[in-house]
Scaffold this active site. Sequence first.
Site, short mmCIF file in Angstrom:
data_model
loop_
_atom_site.label_atom_id
_atom_site.label_comp_id
_atom_site.label_asym_id
_atom_site.label_seq_id
_atom_site.Cartn_x
_atom_site.Cartn_y
_atom_site.Cartn_z
N GLY A 239 0.75 -1.14 -0.08
CA GLY A 239 -0.20 0.04 -0.02
C GLY A 239 0.75 1.43 -0.07
N GLU A 275 3.85 -6.93 1.57
CA GLU A 275 3.15 -7.00 0.08
C GLU A 275 3.03 -5.85 -0.87
OE1 GLU A 275 -0.50 -8.30 1.52
OE2 GLU A 275 -0.33 -10.13 2.42
N GLY A 277 3.14 -3.70 -4.10
CA GLY A 277 3.03 -3.81 -5.49
C GLY A 277 3.13 -2.75 -6.23
N ARG A 278 2.43 -1.68 -5.99
CA ARG A 278 2.83 -0.29 -6.60
C ARG A 278 3.95 0.14 -6.48
NH1 ARG A 278 -1.85 3.07 -7.71
NH2 ARG A 278 -2.82 1.98 -6.22
N ARG A 314 -6.75 3.68 -15.06
CA ARG A 314 -6.61 4.34 -14.06
C ARG A 314 -7.13 5.75 -14.06
NH1 ARG A 314 -2.81 5.59 -11.78
NH2 ARG A 314 -3.33 5.25 -9.57
N TYR A 318 -10.13 5.84 -11.21
CA TYR A 318 -9.71 6.43 -10.03
C TYR A 318 -9.40 7.83 -10.24
CZ TYR A 318 -8.39 1.54 -9.28
OH TYR A 318 -8.16 0.13 -9.38
N CYS A 346 -15.06 4.75 -27.76
CA CYS A 346 -16.47 5.83 -27.71
C CYS A 346 -17.13 5.82 -26.34
CB CYS A 346 -17.47 4.82 -28.62
SG CYS A 346 -16.74 4.52 -30.23
N GLU A 347 -16.15 6.31 -25.59
CA GLU A 347 -16.97 6.91 -24.33
C GLU A 347 -16.39 8.10 -23.90
OE1 GLU A 347 -17.70 4.44 -21.04
OE2 GLU A 347 -17.62 2.60 -22.18
N TYR A 375 -0.95 -1.57 -12.08
CA TYR A 375 -2.42 -1.61 -12.40
C TYR A 375 -2.55 -0.90 -13.80
CZ TYR A 375 -2.16 -2.54 -7.44
OH TYR A 375 -1.73 -3.05 -6.34
C1 LIG Z 1 -3.32 -4.92 -3.58
C2 LIG Z 1 -2.98 -5.60 -2.42
C3 LIG Z 1 -1.58 -5.25 -2.18
C4 LIG Z 1 -0.75 -4.29 -2.89
O1 LIG Z 1 -0.93 -3.11 -2.75
P1 LIG Z 1 -0.16 -2.02 -3.41
O2 LIG Z 1 -1.07 -0.72 -3.31
O3 LIG Z 1 -0.05 -2.10 -4.78
O4 LIG Z 1 1.20 -2.02 -2.72
C5 LIG Z 1 -1.09 -5.89 -1.14
N1 LIG Z 1 -1.78 -6.93 -0.39
C6 LIG Z 1 -3.09 -7.16 -0.61
C7 LIG Z 1 -4.00 -8.25 0.22
C8 LIG Z 1 -3.77 -6.44 -1.67
O5 LIG Z 1 -4.83 -6.86 -2.00
#
Ligand SMILES: *Cc1c(COP(=O)(O)O)cnc(C)c1O
Length: 421
Positions: A239, A275, A277-278, A314, A318, A346-347, A375
């Site tokens: 996150g 965990e 991701g982004r 995105r 968002y 077409c949106e 994403y």
């Molecule tokens: C989406 C998600 C992440 C990653 O979130 P990021 O904002 O991309 O770091 C980690 N854990 C869980 C359970 C998620 O659903």
Amino acid sequence: MDHFLYRDGQLMAEDVAIAQIAAEVGTPFYVYSSATLLRHFKLFDEALAWTDHLVCFAMKSLSNQAVLTLLGDAGAGMDVVSGGEYRRARAAGISGDRIVFSGIGKTREEMRIALEGGIRQFNVESEPEMEALSDVAVGLGVQAPITVRVNPDVDAKTHAKISTGKKEDKFGIPISRAREVYAMAAALPGLKVIGIDVHIGSQLTELEPFRLAYRKVAELTEQLRADGHEITRLDLGGGLGIPYARDNSAPPLPTDYGAMVQEEVGHLGCEIEIEPGRLISGNAGLLVAGVIYVKSGEGRKFLILDAAMNDLIRPAMYEAWHDIIPVVEPAPGHDFTPYDIVGPVCESGDTFAKERLMPTLSAGDLVGFRSAGAYGAVMSSEYNSRPLIPEVLVKGDQFAVIRRRPTFDEMINRDTIPEWL
Ligand SMILES: *Cc1c(COP(=O)(O)O)cnc(C)c1O
């Protein structure tokens, strides 16, 4: 920091000119920098060097097999949220003991695949899921290692669609009910409780919400231990946000995040999992598009690109901002024009930016969307029968297509016409 910089007036991906990739692959396409991916992974890995830990890349942000292989070889684990992602991780050579299974709707079939193939732990999110998982594990004659995802009821101060840690969100079990739920888990024969999981949302730009959540997790750890549970692992979720606009105040760095984690939970002696991701994939990717037309409307100019909302959703989903930059570096003192930057779908929602001040562009010019690695490709679709766009990976002066553009025949032939039609 990333590796998409101008050199001699040309936008580069590491040591490869974007224009060269465009000439060979055709626009639009995604391009990822392996140096940036690795750098971001290592920042997290080093930020947790004070303890036993595993950085599990949230592969839902970017799940190309080449990217998984790159990060897996560097020592990353994977956070998966579906049986499909589990299969992708295994196919990329990630061993089961480095794969964490998250998600609120795991099916029995997905549980079985992971238990048979090997899994580090399941992060379970509800009582019915615990019962199902215990059942499946007993059927296979094994015990499933679990954490329970708790919902700490903190405000992540992020976009509503990516906030997951408030009590009205669908994720986890309320932390107020955690002791009861852990008691139930301990009584189920197919489960082995090993820790606690929390993930409060995505694109967080401050440490404070994390800190509040982790403080609650630390208190819970002590309560659960007093109740007789062995809590040896804390999964603290992902996150951490990234700067999408260059003039933004920068979100906290992984180093600061790691130090905060140590402050809040370091005394518990748990193994730490995160965990992200982004923060690993976001700034490691660029979406490259060509200008099809420049159209003059009433009081505004439209830059019509060959990329659209189906390639990068995105902004439509968002209201996300992406910096959009020309592939040829504008000369000093160049003109600016405010453009509405749109795709051909077409949106009206197929709008990437409104009245964005850009160096003046014409048809045929190339632009890059920065911070499009996370994403982006994973959320793309074939809406308007637009083929999924290629993905390219760069390493130094080498590049390779890591997902090719499908042919129109491939797209059309996936459909079948019933005999009785
Ligand atoms: C989406 C998600 C992440 C990653 O979130 P990021 O904002 O991309 O770091 C980690 N854990 C869980 C359970 C998620 O659903």
